[in-house]
Scaffold this active site. Sequence first.
Site, PDB file in Angstrom:
ATOM      1  N   GLU A 152      -6.194  -0.058   0.213  1.00  0.00           N
ATOM      2  CA  GLU A 152      -4.942  -0.570  -0.368  1.00  0.00           C
ATOM      3  C   GLU A 152      -3.959   0.555  -0.623  1.00  0.00           C
ATOM      4  OE1 GLU A 152      -2.108  -1.808  -3.594  1.00  0.00           O
ATOM      5  OE2 GLU A 152      -3.557  -0.153  -3.557  1.00  0.00           O
ATOM      6  N   GLU A 153      -4.459   1.699  -1.068  1.00  0.00           N
ATOM      7  CA  GLU A 153      -3.577   2.789  -1.485  1.00  0.00           C
ATOM      8  C   GLU A 153      -2.843   3.457  -0.325  1.00  0.00           C
ATOM      9  OE1 GLU A 153      -2.802   3.046  -4.352  1.00  0.00           O
ATOM     10  OE2 GLU A 153      -4.447   2.747  -5.759  1.00  0.00           O
ATOM     11  N   GLU A 191      -4.915  -6.815 -10.266  1.00  0.00           N
ATOM     12  CA  GLU A 191      -4.432  -5.470 -10.004  1.00  0.00           C
ATOM     13  C   GLU A 191      -4.117  -4.722 -11.294  1.00  0.00           C
ATOM     14  OE1 GLU A 191      -3.719  -2.883  -8.527  1.00  0.00           O
ATOM     15  OE2 GLU A 191      -3.406  -3.116  -6.375  1.00  0.00           O
ATOM     16  N   HIS A 232      -1.949   6.553 -10.127  1.00  0.00           N
ATOM     17  CA  HIS A 232      -2.042   7.512  -9.026  1.00  0.00           C
ATOM     18  C   HIS A 232      -2.101   8.950  -9.537  1.00  0.00           C
ATOM     19  CE1 HIS A 232      -0.244   4.552  -5.848  1.00  0.00           C
ATOM     20  NE2 HIS A 232      -1.221   4.028  -6.575  1.00  0.00           N
ATOM     21  N   ASP A 234      -7.105   1.748 -11.595  1.00  0.00           N
ATOM     22  CA  ASP A 234      -6.435   1.106 -10.447  1.00  0.00           C
ATOM     23  C   ASP A 234      -7.362   1.260  -9.229  1.00  0.00           C
ATOM     24  OD1 ASP A 234      -4.651   0.188  -8.531  1.00  0.00           O
ATOM     25  OD2 ASP A 234      -3.508   2.067  -8.473  1.00  0.00           O
ATOM     26  N   HIS A 290      -8.727  -4.359  -4.979  1.00  0.00           N
ATOM     27  CA  HIS A 290      -9.077  -3.269  -4.060  1.00  0.00           C
ATOM     28  C   HIS A 290     -10.042  -2.278  -4.689  1.00  0.00           C
ATOM     29  CE1 HIS A 290      -6.431   0.032  -5.625  1.00  0.00           C
ATOM     30  NE2 HIS A 290      -5.606  -0.929  -5.952  1.00  0.00           N
TER      31      HIS A 290
END
Length: 341
Positions: free
Chosen positions: A201-202, A224, A312, A173, A63
């Site tokens: 994706e998130e 990933e 994140h 990420d 992603h």
Amino acid sequence: MLELLKELCRLNGVSGAEDPVRNFIQTQAQPYADSLRSDALGNLIVFKRGKKSTGNKLLLAAHMDEVGVIVTRITEEGFLKFDFVGGVDRRVAIGKPVVLGENEIPGLIGLKAIHLVSREEEEKVPKTDALYIDIGVKDREEAEKLVPPGTYGSFVGPPQEFGQGFLKAKAIDDRIGCAIMLELLKEDLPLDVTFAFTAQEEVGTRGAFGSAFSVSPEVALVLETTTAADLPGIEGARRVCAPGKGPVISYMDGATIYDRDLFENLRRLAEEHGIPWQTKEYIAGGNDARTIQRSRSGVRVAALSAAVRYLHAPATVGSLADFENMWKLTRLFLADQAAQL
């Protein structure tokens, strides 16, 4: 690959606003692609022929998007109220710089000063509606000229190598997955491969649904990152995995039970070629595999991930050796898939 990864991490591409990342990847992929297209959700689908003609049998996916913020309203004083895009931990966002919109207006995530909070407030993590973004203007009118509601914001975190073989940057990420796929596109492939650089994706693996449905693969490998928790105060299985111990080969997470044969093949390939590997010791999380797996009549899926600390968050940390070994193991997987045909 390292310089390519750094360049990708410098780009801003919050979920739903992946354009800068997609445009860069498209420019990089164009010379090597046999076909290339974007879809309605913003996914970039690239097909490259290999030595064995298999069509869309095999899909690699990573992603493009990252977590960030979006402006929801502006106060009379010119401060921006906002919400997070993706699962951001509020505790690590306070005081962090952001840039907003295409013009990258600088801002800072603020909170009432510690001197002004009550004892009760000191003991609680502030809710998002208590936070704001300060862009240094005097009133609402000036703020709206620069960043009207609906403007996306990205964290600021220039890539930097540090310590003993580590990289810190925002958006590792999943720019590491994108970097590996771009490097593979430059190579002579053992079989036909479709590469899906997915969007959103998130916020619920939304882009992967459209890409998998249109490609309709039989097998998919998701490249990933996953949560590393080799940190003080975390014990036992909750440490999950650790940077520097090799790529993470998943058998199950919080959203997907992975194809057992594909898991075993990745494990075997790693061991036969002296590549360190690990599994997740705690069942949690999820990625695009969950959506790809359920597309049409079903897809056999595997996931290969880099263990990354502080996912994140405004800055994340991963191992350069893991990134390289993840690339090597993906190559071996493609060769193994070609040999099985």
